[in-house]
Scaffold this motif. Structure first.
Motif, PDB file in Angstrom:
ATOM      1  N   TYR A 199      39.981 -10.976   6.995  1.00  0.00           N
ATOM      2  CA  TYR A 199      41.424 -11.091   7.228  1.00  0.00           C
ATOM      3  C   TYR A 199      42.183 -11.824   6.127  1.00  0.00           C
ATOM      4  CZ  TYR A 199      40.350  -9.567  11.977  1.00  0.00           C
ATOM      5  OH  TYR A 199      39.937  -8.842  13.068  1.00  0.00           O
ATOM      6  N   GLY A 200      41.463 -12.424   5.190  1.00  0.00           N
ATOM      7  CA  GLY A 200      42.126 -13.175   4.131  1.00  0.00           C
ATOM      8  C   GLY A 200      42.316 -14.627   4.514  1.00  0.00           C
ATOM      9  N   TRP A 201      42.726 -15.419   3.533  1.00  0.00           N
ATOM     10  CA  TRP A 201      42.995 -16.839   3.778  1.00  0.00           C
ATOM     11  C   TRP A 201      44.154 -17.279   2.896  1.00  0.00           C
ATOM     12  CZ3 TRP A 201      42.716 -21.158   0.472  1.00  0.00           C
ATOM     13  CH2 TRP A 201      42.943 -22.395   1.120  1.00  0.00           C
ATOM     14  N   SER A 202      45.103 -17.977   3.481  1.00  0.00           N
ATOM     15  CA  SER A 202      46.271 -18.471   2.758  1.00  0.00           C
ATOM     16  C   SER A 202      46.940 -17.310   2.025  1.00  0.00           C
ATOM     17  CB  SER A 202      45.859 -19.599   1.812  1.00  0.00           C
ATOM     18  OG  SER A 202      46.980 -20.185   1.198  1.00  0.00           O
TER      19      SER A 202
ATOM     20  N   HIS B  13      35.162  -7.926  13.864  1.00  0.00           N
ATOM     21  CA  HIS B  13      36.352  -8.301  13.115  1.00  0.00           C
ATOM     22  C   HIS B  13      36.561  -7.395  11.903  1.00  0.00           C
ATOM     23  CE1 HIS B  13      36.463 -12.664  14.834  1.00  0.00           C
ATOM     24  NE2 HIS B  13      37.163 -11.817  15.564  1.00  0.00           N
ATOM     25  N   THR B  14      35.478  -7.076  11.213  1.00  0.00           N
ATOM     26  CA  THR B  14      35.623  -6.220  10.026  1.00  0.00           C
ATOM     27  C   THR B  14      36.063  -4.821  10.418  1.00  0.00           C
ATOM     28  OG1 THR B  14      33.839  -7.498   8.993  1.00  0.00           O
ATOM     29  CG2 THR B  14      34.522  -5.467   7.907  1.00  0.00           C
ATOM     30  N   LEU B  15      35.465  -4.271  11.466  1.00  0.00           N
ATOM     31  CA  LEU B  15      35.893  -2.947  11.934  1.00  0.00           C
ATOM     32  C   LEU B  15      37.351  -2.975  12.370  1.00  0.00           C
ATOM     33  CD1 LEU B  15      32.760  -1.815  13.975  1.00  0.00           C
ATOM     34  CD2 LEU B  15      33.551  -0.878  11.796  1.00  0.00           C
ATOM     35  N   ASP B  16      37.758  -4.037  13.029  1.00  0.00           N
ATOM     36  CA  ASP B  16      39.159  -4.159  13.441  1.00  0.00           C
ATOM     37  C   ASP B  16      40.089  -4.188  12.242  1.00  0.00           C
ATOM     38  OD1 ASP B  16      41.330  -4.785  15.376  1.00  0.00           O
ATOM     39  OD2 ASP B  16      41.351  -6.683  14.293  1.00  0.00           O
ATOM     40  N   ALA B  17      39.621  -4.760  11.139  1.00  0.00           N
ATOM     41  CA  ALA B  17      40.469  -4.883   9.954  1.00  0.00           C
ATOM     42  C   ALA B  17      40.624  -3.574   9.194  1.00  0.00           C
ATOM     43  CB  ALA B  17      39.902  -5.953   9.019  1.00  0.00           C
ATOM     44  N   VAL B  18      39.623  -2.669   9.241  1.00  0.00           N
ATOM     45  CA  VAL B  18      39.639  -1.508   8.335  1.00  0.00           C
ATOM     46  C   VAL B  18      39.592  -0.159   9.044  1.00  0.00           C
ATOM     47  CG1 VAL B  18      38.539  -2.885   6.518  1.00  0.00           C
ATOM     48  CG2 VAL B  18      37.114  -1.471   8.015  1.00  0.00           C
TER      49      VAL B  18
ATOM     50  N   THR C  90      43.063   6.755  14.199  1.00  0.00           N
ATOM     51  CA  THR C  90      42.473   7.967  14.786  1.00  0.00           C
ATOM     52  C   THR C  90      40.988   7.779  15.055  1.00  0.00           C
ATOM     53  OG1 THR C  90      42.184   8.849  12.538  1.00  0.00           O
ATOM     54  CG2 THR C  90      44.168   9.520  13.752  1.00  0.00           C
ATOM     55  N   ALA C  91      40.301   7.044  14.201  1.00  0.00           N
ATOM     56  CA  ALA C  91      38.869   6.795  14.413  1.00  0.00           C
ATOM     57  C   ALA C  91      38.628   5.932  15.637  1.00  0.00           C
ATOM     58  CB  ALA C  91      38.260   6.140  13.177  1.00  0.00           C
ATOM     59  N   ARG C  92      39.591   5.099  15.983  1.00  0.00           N
ATOM     60  CA  ARG C  92      39.444   4.244  17.166  1.00  0.00           C
ATOM     61  C   ARG C  92      39.492   5.039  18.457  1.00  0.00           C
ATOM     62  NH1 ARG C  92      41.378  -1.400  15.670  1.00  0.00           N
ATOM     63  NH2 ARG C  92      41.582  -1.266  13.418  1.00  0.00           N
ATOM     64  N   GLN C  93      39.994   6.274  18.395  1.00  0.00           N
ATOM     65  CA  GLN C  93      40.142   7.083  19.601  1.00  0.00           C
ATOM     66  C   GLN C  93      38.944   7.979  19.870  1.00  0.00           C
ATOM     67  OE1 GLN C  93      42.727   6.307  21.516  1.00  0.00           O
ATOM     68  NE2 GLN C  93      43.201   4.866  19.872  1.00  0.00           N
ATOM     69  N   THR C  94      37.935   7.956  19.004  1.00  0.00           N
ATOM     70  CA  THR C  94      36.739   8.751  19.250  1.00  0.00           C
ATOM     71  C   THR C  94      35.950   8.146  20.412  1.00  0.00           C
ATOM     72  OG1 THR C  94      35.447   7.478  17.648  1.00  0.00           O
ATOM     73  CG2 THR C  94      36.609   9.427  16.828  1.00  0.00           C
TER      74      THR C  94
ATOM     75  N   GLY D 158      42.410 -10.364   2.360  1.00  0.00           N
ATOM     76  CA  GLY D 158      41.102  -9.884   2.773  1.00  0.00           C
ATOM     77  C   GLY D 158      41.121  -8.379   2.919  1.00  0.00           C
ATOM     78  N   LEU D 159      40.096  -7.840   3.556  1.00  0.00           N
ATOM     79  CA  LEU D 159      40.018  -6.392   3.721  1.00  0.00           C
ATOM     80  C   LEU D 159      41.184  -5.850   4.538  1.00  0.00           C
ATOM     81  CD1 LEU D 159      36.194  -5.910   4.381  1.00  0.00           C
ATOM     82  CD2 LEU D 159      37.468  -5.298   2.322  1.00  0.00           C
ATOM     83  N   ALA D 160      41.687  -6.639   5.474  1.00  0.00           N
ATOM     84  CA  ALA D 160      42.810  -6.172   6.288  1.00  0.00           C
ATOM     85  C   ALA D 160      44.027  -5.846   5.433  1.00  0.00           C
ATOM     86  CB  ALA D 160      43.172  -7.228   7.330  1.00  0.00           C
ATOM     87  N   SER D 161      44.194  -6.568   4.304  1.00  0.00           N
ATOM     88  CA  SER D 161      45.322  -6.307   3.405  1.00  0.00           C
ATOM     89  C   SER D 161      44.934  -5.376   2.263  1.00  0.00           C
ATOM     90  CB  SER D 161      45.834  -7.634   2.819  1.00  0.00           C
ATOM     91  OG  SER D 161      46.295  -8.487   3.842  1.00  0.00           O
ATOM     92  N   ARG D 162      43.748  -5.577   1.722  1.00  0.00           N
ATOM     93  CA  ARG D 162      43.332  -4.765   0.569  1.00  0.00           C
ATOM     94  C   ARG D 162      43.040  -3.319   0.963  1.00  0.00           C
ATOM     95  NH1 ARG D 162      41.853  -7.763  -3.923  1.00  0.00           N
ATOM     96  NH2 ARG D 162      41.657 -10.020  -3.590  1.00  0.00           N
ATOM     97  N   VAL D 163      42.406  -3.137   2.110  1.00  0.00           N
ATOM     98  CA  VAL D 163      42.007  -1.811   2.552  1.00  0.00           C
ATOM     99  C   VAL D 163      42.882  -1.333   3.702  1.00  0.00           C
ATOM    100  CG1 VAL D 163      40.112  -0.441   3.520  1.00  0.00           C
ATOM    101  CG2 VAL D 163      39.632  -2.212   1.797  1.00  0.00           C
ATOM    102  N   GLY D 164      43.106  -2.221   4.655  1.00  0.00           N
ATOM    103  CA  GLY D 164      43.919  -1.867   5.809  1.00  0.00           C
ATOM    104  C   GLY D 164      43.196  -0.908   6.735  1.00  0.00           C
ATOM    105  N   ARG D 165      43.904  -0.453   7.732  1.00  0.00           N
ATOM    106  CA  ARG D 165      43.307   0.453   8.718  1.00  0.00           C
ATOM    107  C   ARG D 165      43.339   1.885   8.185  1.00  0.00           C
ATOM    108  NH1 ARG D 165      45.432  -1.746  14.631  1.00  0.00           N
ATOM    109  NH2 ARG D 165      44.415  -3.785  14.492  1.00  0.00           N
ATOM    110  N   THR D 166      42.418   2.159   7.246  1.00  0.00           N
ATOM    111  CA  THR D 166      42.399   3.456   6.559  1.00  0.00           C
ATOM    112  C   THR D 166      41.052   4.146   6.627  1.00  0.00           C
ATOM    113  OG1 THR D 166      41.784   2.415   4.451  1.00  0.00           O
ATOM    114  CG2 THR D 166      44.140   2.644   4.913  1.00  0.00           C
TER     115      THR D 166
END
Length: 361
Positions: free
Chosen positions: A294-297, A31-36, A40-44, A301-309
């Motif tokens: 992913y955050g709550w309410s 889940h954490t890897l999916d969030a951040v 391009t890294a997903r295609q390795t 969470g990291l998905a918003s603070r960091v995103g897929r970066t």
């Protein structure tokens, strides 16, 4: 007068604890890897291989939950109303946490106005809901059916029936006038883990917990690996592709899950000091990591603070950090809660057995 089955005296199954720990660690990391992790890294090559195996993490989590549940029922000899009194409150608790984690604080005006989109989000079934629904089915079956062979037959039959009828269930539910909550629970298209077909993994885990209890002369890890490998070989010989329907997909995943669970049981015993507590607190860890990833309410969470970066190594570091925080928070809480429950429930002069494998705590 029917005699009650006596509890089965047995030492703790550390192999099961290892499998439970591997399941929840895989969920947190995935889940954490999916969030951040950036696109391009997903295609390795490495990440493509990892992502292909990620499809097994949720089935493994549900499978070991059912395995732990059935192991505890078998060891304690519970059945009938006593079993329901033990597990129905846990079904309610799991649903409470599941719906709480989906609380739409970001859209409360629309929520209270009855906006269907927000309500579909709130009522969608996730892993905790899936465990709760499957636990309810499993508890009802094992409460009503007492002979071990009959329990195996009924749970196994249900585990195969669920994915087989899933296409018809989806067509009936999504085209019918059922309440939204029931639609989302049974086969809602916006639910990640509707009972059809996802409860099959929990139910087959229950079959595994009951069946392994009867295996005395062979290592349980070997039984799982051999059974999973045999199932995969049979599906291959029959030409059953994973994408050919719900039943073939569930069977393919069950074969992989059995092999992974068997290999997890073979992890070195010297790791039990770490993996044992993690396995026993697996649902606590699962609940804790979702808001971080992913955050709550309205809390991001990291998905918003960091995103897929993030590239692979920084993303892996964040995933390990989330895991470490969850363990640091939940393990002491789980230990304190367990001690409190024992003090609250134990009559004077009566001690409780320490070998329960129950995951649903």
């Amino acid at each position: 007068m029917t005699s009650q089955p006596a509890p089965v005296a047995a030492s703790r199954d550390h192999g099961l604890d290892r499998a439970r720990a591997v399941a929840v660690i895989a969920m947190v990391m995935g889940h954490t890897l999916d969030a951040v992790l950036k696109d391009t890294a997903r295609q390795t090559t490495g990440m493509l291989v990892y992502w292909s195996f990620r499809a097994v993490t949720a089935p493994l989590f549900l499978f070991v939950a059912g395995w732990a549940f059935a192991t505890t029922v078998r060891r304690t000899g519970l059945g009938g109303p006593r079993l329901l009194r033990r597990y129905l409150p846990r079904v309610g608790l799991l649903l409470f946490w599941g719906y709480l984690l989906r609380w739409p604080g970001w859209g409360l005006p629309a929520f209270f106005a009855g906006d269907p989109k927000v309500w579909r989000h709130f009522l969608a079934f996730d892993a905790l809901h899936g465990v709760a629904g499957a636990l309810l089915v499993g508890a009802l079956v094992l409460a009503a059916v007492r002979p071990p062979a009959a329990r195996l037959a009924v749970l196994g039959g249900l585990a195969l029936l669920v994915p087989w009828v899933s296409p018809w269930m989806r067509a009936a539910v999504n085209g019918g006038p059922l309440p939204l909550a029931l639609t989302q629970a049974l086969a809602g298209i916006t639910s990640a883990f509707p009972l059809f077909p996802w409860s099959a993994y929990f139910l087959m885990g229950g079959v595994t917990g009951l069946a392994l209890g009867e295996v005395k002369r062979a290592p349980h890890w070997l039984v799982l690996c051999a059974g999973g490998t045999g199932l995969l070989a049979l599906l291959t010989l029959r030409g059953e592709a994973p994408g050919a329907g719900d039943l073939p997909l569930v069977l393919w995943r069950l074969g992989l899950v059995a092999v992974v669970a068997g290999l997890a049981m073979r992890l070195p015993a010297r790791l039990d000091g770490l993996l044992g507590p993690v396995g026993r607190a697996s649902l606590w860890v699962y609940v804790a990591h979702l808001p971080l990833a992913y955050g709550w309410s309205t809390l991001p969470g990291l998905a918003s603070r960091v995103g897929r970066t993030q590239d692979a190594l920084p993303a892996l570091g964040l995933a390990l950090g989330v895991l470490a925080i969850c363990l640091a928070v939940t393990l002491p809480l789980k230990k304190a809660y367990g001690a409190w429950r024992k003090r609250a429930k134990a009559p004077p002069g009566v001690s409780h057995p320490r070998d329960s494998q129950d995951m649903i705590k």
